[in-house]
Design a protein around this motif. Structure first.
Motif, mmCIF file in Angstrom:
data_model
loop_
_atom_site.group_PDB
_atom_site.id
_atom_site.type_symbol
_atom_site.label_atom_id
_atom_site.label_comp_id
_atom_site.label_asym_id
_atom_site.label_seq_id
_atom_site.Cartn_x
_atom_site.Cartn_y
_atom_site.Cartn_z
ATOM 1 N N GLU A 39 0.605 -1.192 0.046
ATOM 2 C CA GLU A 39 0.045 0.025 0.084
ATOM 3 C C GLU A 39 0.800 1.175 -0.042
ATOM 4 O O GLU A 39 0.644 1.983 -0.656
ATOM 5 C CB GLU A 39 -0.874 -0.028 1.116
ATOM 6 C CG GLU A 39 -1.886 -1.069 1.137
ATOM 7 C CD GLU A 39 -2.579 -1.165 2.623
ATOM 8 O OE1 GLU A 39 -3.742 -2.027 2.371
ATOM 9 O OE2 GLU A 39 -2.244 -0.693 3.515
ATOM 10 N N GLY B 276 2.512 1.717 -3.368
ATOM 11 C CA GLY B 276 1.795 2.336 -4.405
ATOM 12 C C GLY B 276 1.389 3.867 -4.177
ATOM 13 O O GLY B 276 1.169 4.592 -4.990
ATOM 14 N N TYR C 9 -5.855 -7.709 -5.882
ATOM 15 C CA TYR C 9 -6.956 -6.612 -5.972
ATOM 16 C C TYR C 9 -6.481 -5.476 -6.948
ATOM 17 O O TYR C 9 -7.524 -4.813 -7.153
ATOM 18 C CB TYR C 9 -6.936 -6.255 -4.496
ATOM 19 C CG TYR C 9 -7.505 -7.144 -3.468
ATOM 20 C CD1 TYR C 9 -8.039 -8.498 -3.874
ATOM 21 C CD2 TYR C 9 -7.292 -7.150 -2.157
ATOM 22 C CE1 TYR C 9 -8.525 -9.431 -2.856
ATOM 23 C CE2 TYR C 9 -7.544 -7.919 -1.299
ATOM 24 C CZ TYR C 9 -8.051 -9.128 -1.445
ATOM 25 O OH TYR C 9 -8.705 -10.065 -0.846
ATOM 26 N N ARG C 10 -5.229 -5.373 -7.076
ATOM 27 C CA ARG C 10 -4.945 -3.886 -7.765
ATOM 28 C C ARG C 10 -4.857 -4.590 -9.305
ATOM 29 O O ARG C 10 -4.722 -5.847 -9.653
ATOM 30 C CB ARG C 10 -3.593 -3.412 -7.524
ATOM 31 C CG ARG C 10 -3.908 -2.715 -6.060
ATOM 32 C CD ARG C 10 -4.568 -1.776 -5.752
ATOM 33 N NE ARG C 10 -4.509 -1.418 -4.567
ATOM 34 C CZ ARG C 10 -3.701 -0.516 -3.948
ATOM 35 N NH1 ARG C 10 -2.824 0.141 -4.857
ATOM 36 N NH2 ARG C 10 -3.919 -0.002 -2.666
ATOM 37 N N MET D 75 0.802 -0.563 -11.553
ATOM 38 C CA MET D 75 0.299 0.488 -10.944
ATOM 39 C C MET D 75 0.059 1.393 -12.439
ATOM 40 O O MET D 75 -1.112 2.290 -12.191
ATOM 41 C CB MET D 75 1.355 1.214 -10.387
ATOM 42 C CG MET D 75 1.648 0.828 -9.118
ATOM 43 S SD MET D 75 0.321 0.896 -8.065
ATOM 44 C CE MET D 75 0.039 2.890 -7.762
#
Length: 353
Positions: free
Chosen positions: A56, A59, A273-274, A278
């Protein structure tokens, strides 16, 4: 027509149970999830939470422009690497692809060194020259994240060959994804590993979407545990969202290899989940699908609920663990922004001609 289809189906069924020369592939029976004690549950909770909070923060730093290049987050898949590490011995090696931060942390690499490498600083694990996809630690037996899809599979097979050649009982834990599972070098590696009975556990982290295409649209065989049958390599499907299931399968797999039976495949059915990286908005799946996985199958939440149900930890104790983890991650982020960049002279070091 119906009779012909029936014969084809029967032939396919027979072929999936036999190796190339016709001898049956004796796959071990999939184990039940292991019953963890209090210490195991707390260990799994902390290790998975460290990976989650680290990713997290990574990111966040990427969004601030402090991390350049590609950055692939492991959020959602934490149970796979944490469960496997709980099954391994000190001499066992780990090698993976470019979604690698979680693997590094699970092997015991320091959060400071990993984050500093993400921001390109001199005290990163590759001296600030490798970035997100290229970090190594000989001390922790971590032989890298690798940026080329599937490139780590023959390398992991080579690690297993070295173990066999030296005559020790170390096992190579070689991770790759459902997308990489369609690469040709994977099957060349399978062939050699099976021929020479190499001690390698091939872990296919099936997060269902590879770089952005659902497995049903990109793979003719979506049961990835069966991908080694033509090379006489058995496989097991594992609930990769349950750290207990991963640990149980990991125990079986490493013992299979240590006993001289050769390679084995574990298909970890997991979920990221992502997006793929990015830069991926992940519009190829619905928000409802992602939310359903988060609410019903989250690997960390499962452990949290068991800890509380067994009265092994209450909310305050779990919050204290989260606070400790956040402090470690916060410190790594601060270090990664204040550590000096590599000297210009580093451009010419560690180069093989």
């Amino acid at each position: 027509m119906a009779r012909a289809a029936s014969k084809t189906s029967a032939a396919r069924s027979r072929s999936t149970k036999k190796g190339a020369s016709g001898s049956a592939v004796q796959a071990p029976k999939p184990p039940k999830p292991e019953d963890f004690d209090k210490e195991q549950e707390l260990h799994a909770y902390r290790e998975m939470l460290l990976i989650r909070r680290f990713e997290e923060k990574a990111g966040q730093l990427y969004g601030m422009g402090l991390i350049g290049g590609f950055c692939h987050l492991y959020i959602g898949q934490e149970a796979v690497v944490v469960g496997m590490q709980m099954s391994m011995n000190d001499g066992d090696q780990v090698i993976t692809g470019y979604r690698d931060h979680g693997h590094m942390l699970a092997t015991g690499m320091e959060a400071r060194g990993v984050m500093a490498e993400l921001t390109g600083r001199r005290n990163g694990y590759s001296k600030g020259k490798g970035g997100s996809m290229h970090m190594f630690s000989k001390e922790k037996k971590f032989y890298g994240g690798h940026g080329i899809v599937g490139a780590q599979v023959p390398l992991g097979t080579g690690l297993a060959f070295a173990n066999r050649y030296r005559g020790d009982d170390s096992v190579s834990i070689t991770y790759f994804g459902d997308g990489a599972a369609n690469q040709g070098q994977v099957y060349e590696s399978f062939n050699m590993a099976s021929l020479w009975k190499l001690p390698v556990v091939y872990i296919i982290e099936n997060n269902r979407y590879a770089m952005g295409t659902a497995v049903a649209r990109s793979s003719a065989e979506t049961d990835f545990s069966q991908r080694g049958l033509s090379f006489k390599i058995p496989g097991i499907q594992v609930d990769g969202m349950d750290v207990r299931a991963v640990k149980a399968a990991g125990d079986l797999a490493v013992e299979w290899c240590r006993s001289g039976k050769g390679p084995i495949i574990l298909e970890m059915q997991t979920y990221r989940y992502r997006g793929h990286s990015m830069s991926d908005p992940a519009k190829y799946r619905s928000k409802d699908e992602v939310q359903k996985m988060r609410s019903e199958h989250d690997p960390i939440e499962q452990v949290k609920q068991r800890l509380m149900a067994n009265k092994w930890a209450d909310e305050d104790e779990l919050k204290a663990i989260d606070k400790e983890v956040r402090e470690i991650v916060g410190d790594s982020a601060e270090f990664a922004q204040t550590d000096p960049e590599p000297d210009v002279s580093e451009l010419y070091t560690d180069i093989l001609l």
